[in-house]
Design a protein around this motif. Structure first.
Motif, PDB file in Angstrom:
ATOM      1  N   ASN A  17       0.246 -17.039 -32.314  1.00  0.00           N
ATOM      2  CA  ASN A  17      -0.540 -18.159 -31.768  1.00  0.00           C
ATOM      3  C   ASN A  17      -0.794 -17.960 -30.273  1.00  0.00           C
ATOM      4  OD1 ASN A  17      -0.291 -21.786 -32.289  1.00  0.00           O
ATOM      5  ND2 ASN A  17      -1.864 -20.553 -31.352  1.00  0.00           N
ATOM      6  N   LEU A  18       0.242 -17.552 -29.547  1.00  0.00           N
ATOM      7  CA  LEU A  18       0.092 -17.275 -28.122  1.00  0.00           C
ATOM      8  C   LEU A  18      -0.896 -16.136 -27.869  1.00  0.00           C
ATOM      9  CD1 LEU A  18       3.736 -17.504 -26.696  1.00  0.00           C
ATOM     10  CD2 LEU A  18       1.780 -18.884 -26.013  1.00  0.00           C
ATOM     11  N   ALA A  19      -0.733 -15.056 -28.639  1.00  0.00           N
ATOM     12  CA  ALA A  19      -1.623 -13.910 -28.471  1.00  0.00           C
ATOM     13  C   ALA A  19      -3.063 -14.281 -28.800  1.00  0.00           C
ATOM     14  CB  ALA A  19      -1.153 -12.750 -29.354  1.00  0.00           C
ATOM     15  N   ALA A  66      -0.351  -8.940 -26.287  1.00  0.00           N
ATOM     16  CA  ALA A  66      -0.665  -8.131 -27.461  1.00  0.00           C
ATOM     17  C   ALA A  66       0.268  -6.932 -27.567  1.00  0.00           C
ATOM     18  CB  ALA A  66      -2.123  -7.666 -27.404  1.00  0.00           C
ATOM     19  N   THR A  67       0.542  -6.267 -26.443  1.00  0.00           N
ATOM     20  CA  THR A  67       1.446  -5.117 -26.453  1.00  0.00           C
ATOM     21  C   THR A  67       2.869  -5.545 -26.782  1.00  0.00           C
ATOM     22  OG1 THR A  67       0.069  -4.038 -24.766  1.00  0.00           O
ATOM     23  CG2 THR A  67       2.268  -3.145 -25.122  1.00  0.00           C
ATOM     24  N   ALA A 102      -6.167 -14.052 -26.297  1.00  0.00           N
ATOM     25  CA  ALA A 102      -7.317 -13.227 -26.680  1.00  0.00           C
ATOM     26  C   ALA A 102      -8.608 -14.033 -26.616  1.00  0.00           C
ATOM     27  CB  ALA A 102      -7.107 -12.663 -28.087  1.00  0.00           C
ATOM     28  N   ALA A 103      -8.565 -15.276 -27.098  1.00  0.00           N
ATOM     29  CA  ALA A 103      -9.767 -16.118 -27.095  1.00  0.00           C
ATOM     30  C   ALA A 103     -10.198 -16.452 -25.673  1.00  0.00           C
ATOM     31  CB  ALA A 103      -9.498 -17.396 -27.885  1.00  0.00           C
ATOM     32  N   PHE A 140     -11.246 -20.593 -29.248  1.00  0.00           N
ATOM     33  CA  PHE A 140     -10.103 -20.800 -28.357  1.00  0.00           C
ATOM     34  C   PHE A 140      -9.369 -22.095 -28.694  1.00  0.00           C
ATOM     35  CE2 PHE A 140      -8.804 -22.767 -24.221  1.00  0.00           C
ATOM     36  CZ  PHE A 140      -7.678 -21.993 -24.007  1.00  0.00           C
ATOM     37  N   LEU A 141     -10.119 -23.172 -28.937  1.00  0.00           N
ATOM     38  CA  LEU A 141      -9.499 -24.456 -29.248  1.00  0.00           C
ATOM     39  C   LEU A 141      -8.776 -24.444 -30.585  1.00  0.00           C
ATOM     40  CD1 LEU A 141     -12.275 -26.939 -28.014  1.00  0.00           C
ATOM     41  CD2 LEU A 141     -10.180 -26.226 -26.846  1.00  0.00           C
ATOM     42  N   PHE A 142      -9.202 -23.563 -31.500  1.00  0.00           N
ATOM     43  CA  PHE A 142      -8.498 -23.422 -32.777  1.00  0.00           C
ATOM     44  C   PHE A 142      -7.029 -23.062 -32.548  1.00  0.00           C
ATOM     45  CE2 PHE A 142      -6.832 -20.357 -35.844  1.00  0.00           C
ATOM     46  CZ  PHE A 142      -6.815 -21.120 -37.004  1.00  0.00           C
TER      47      PHE A 142
END
Length: 236
Positions: A134-136, A180-181, A140-141, A103-105
């Motif tokens: 990057n947002l997605a 994502a969609t 996701a993370a 997530f931090l990546f």
């Protein structure tokens, strides 16, 4: 021959280690949010240019500051959600550490993807796709962490608070599915209609439309969940 045994850390040591995980995450957020503003500088306007003609020089800075402000809001929202999730933690394991680092990546990637937005041209929108990716990825993370803590390894979270945990998990899931969609729709529109600017601009509204739809969907789920809990309490 004696064999060394790794002892389980004491509860106070585990609490300190969990606190280090949270503090480290906070430091990453603070650094990423600070780096956003470093590259923004006022343009060097020649003395011969009248004040009425300043706008062509200021337009890039205005767009750059708008991107900074939007990204700052995104990062602040991610930090708030991460904090809310960490409030339920009582233990950690390697799986949680790895997911938190994943997530931090995406969090530390925001200064790069935000600065890349300055290179968007009419026929070069790759920086926009990188930013949306990057947002997605961050969504996701965060959803991956919530699934791991609340669904796969519920022993990592404090006992009780079932309603809050379930609603938080559903919120993170809907947020990820929305992004994502929307990202998939935008990508497909640009792929199938590379020259149709009208379709491309319309595709951007997919994300806010889905966000609004999922907002009301989550409100209905929250109402139904609270109603079910109320019925159970009355039965007990």
């Amino acid at each position: 021959m004696s064999m060394s045994v790794i002892k389980e850390p004491k509860p106070e040591h585990r609490a300190f280690e969990l606190e280090r995980l949270i503090l480290f995450s906070d430091a990453v957020f603070a650094i990423a949010m600070t780096l956003l503003i470093i590259e923004i500088k006022l343009p060097d306007i020649p003395d011969t240019v009248p004040v009425a003609n300043y706008m062509p020089y200021l337009k890039p800075v205005i767009f750059e500051f708008f991107t900074f402000a939007a990204t700052f809001v995104f990062l602040g929202n991610f930090w708030r959600r991460h904090l809310q999730l960490c409030r339920f933690l009582q233990h950690y394991d390697t799986g949680l550490l790895n997911r938190n680092l994943f997530f931090l990546f995406f969090i530390v990637s925001f200064p790069f993807t935000a600065s890349a937005m300055m290179h968007i041209k009419t026929h070069f929108i790759l920086p926009l796709f990188i930013y949306l990716c990057n947002l997605a990825g961050a969504l996701a993370a965060l959803f991956w962490i919530s699934y791991y803590v609340f669904q796969k390894k519920p022993s990592l979270a404090m006992p009780g608070h079932w309603t809050e945990k379930e609603l938080m998990y559903q919120r993170y899931k809907y947020n990820f599915l929305t992004m994502a969609t929307g990202f998939t729709v935008i990508t497909m529109v640009y792929f199938f209609y590379p020259e149709n600017v009208h379709y491309q601009w319309l595709s951007y509204w997919t994300i806010p439309a889905l966000a609004l739809f999922n907002h009301f969907r989550l409100k209905i789920k929250k109402r139904n969940t609270l109603r079910a809990v109320h019925i159970v309490d009355k039965t007990i």
